[in-house]
Design a protein around this motif. Structure first.
Motif: not given
Length: 287
Positions: A281-287
């Protein structure tokens, strides 16, 4: 079998003595425990001060540090040439249920052992802090039965980075214990996290507390404000959700439910675990 035991109630605690006496009937037991009570210190290590040891007439080794210090020091210095089959901590005076394991020195010491590959078990007697010596003996005997009558120790040896958190009901007779349950950690709302008092010199002082209160929908009175109703209702719903999630994992009970029903609760707690779903889930965020 060779056991290393420690606790967070201190080297003179009755639970530690009961555990030592019971385990001595089935193996060789080494005791390294804090000189004084160290409840609530989790897995803290004393890295800014030296540690000193004192060997008591009983053969127990007292350390001026935390429970984690005791296990760390025992494994890497005091008994570095001894291969322990298991590190068992406790028997703690009072429960270590649910989120309390995050703060428990009893659990923290067991955690320290597991970090270095030693099977570990944290044990507690679920009483009100005034447990009788005979009750500790019952609890200690149940721990020995668990080790001798079941394959739990061999199983734990094959579960790296797991601590078995054991909570035993405080009873007058072993026949009152209904059995054992594999459980998930529950979650209970803390009734009053901080107690503010004024000391005799007029200074503000604060006592931290982990005492729980089980809120029930029936406790919400008609005379409460809508805000109060909302807060309590949200508390109840969040607890119910956590309880349902735990039950879905165990297909049975949470740890506090099992103990309340008269069972010994055995909760496997895994360390260094990052859930795969969360990573995705977090890997899909644009950080």
């Amino acid at each position: 079998m060779r056991f290393l035991i420690s606790n967070d109630d201190g080297v003179y605690a009755p639970g530690l003595l009961a555990l030592y006496q019971a385990l001595s009937t089935v193996g060789e037991v080494t005791v390294v425990a804090p000189t004084n009570e160290q409840s609530g210190c989790a897995s803290a290590l004393s890295v800014s001060m030296p540690l000193y040891t004192h060997k008591l007439a009983s053969g127990f080794v007292a350390v001026n540090g935390s429970p984690a210090d005791c296990v760390y020091l025992a494994l890497h210095e005091l008994y570095r040439h001894t291969r322990f089959d298991c590190v068992i901590t406790g028997i703690n005076s009072g429960a270590n249920l649910g989120q309390d394991v995050l703060f428990s020195g009893t659990f923290g010491a067991a955690l320290t052992a597991q970090l270095f590959g030693i099977p570990a078990m944290a044990t507690s007697l679920v009483g009100g802090g005034q447990e009788q010596a005979s009750h500790y003996k019952i609890a200690a005997d149940e721990i020995v039965k668990l080790l001798v009558e079941t394959p739990i120790l061999d199983t734990c040896k094959n579960l790296p980075y797991h601590v078995l958190n054991v909570n035993i009901p405080d009873v007058d007779s072993a026949c009152e214990i209904k059995g054992r349950k594999i459980t998930a950690l529950g979650h209970s709302q803390i009734a009053r996290p901080v107690h503010h008092v004024v000391d005799p010199r007029g200074r503000d002082a604060y006592w931290l507390s982990l005492r729980k209160r089980q809120y029930e929908l029936s406790e919400i009175g008609d005379n409460e404000s809508s805000l109060g109703q909302s807060v309590v209702s949200q508390t109840v719903l969040s607890q119910q959700t956590a309880s349902k999630e735990a039950r879905s994992l165990t297909m049975d009970m949470t740890d506090n439910q099992a103990v309340a029903a008269g069972y010994i609760s055995l909760s496997p707690v895994r360390l260094h675990h990052t859930p795969a779903a969360t990573l995705e889930k977090l890997s899909k965020l644009v950080l």
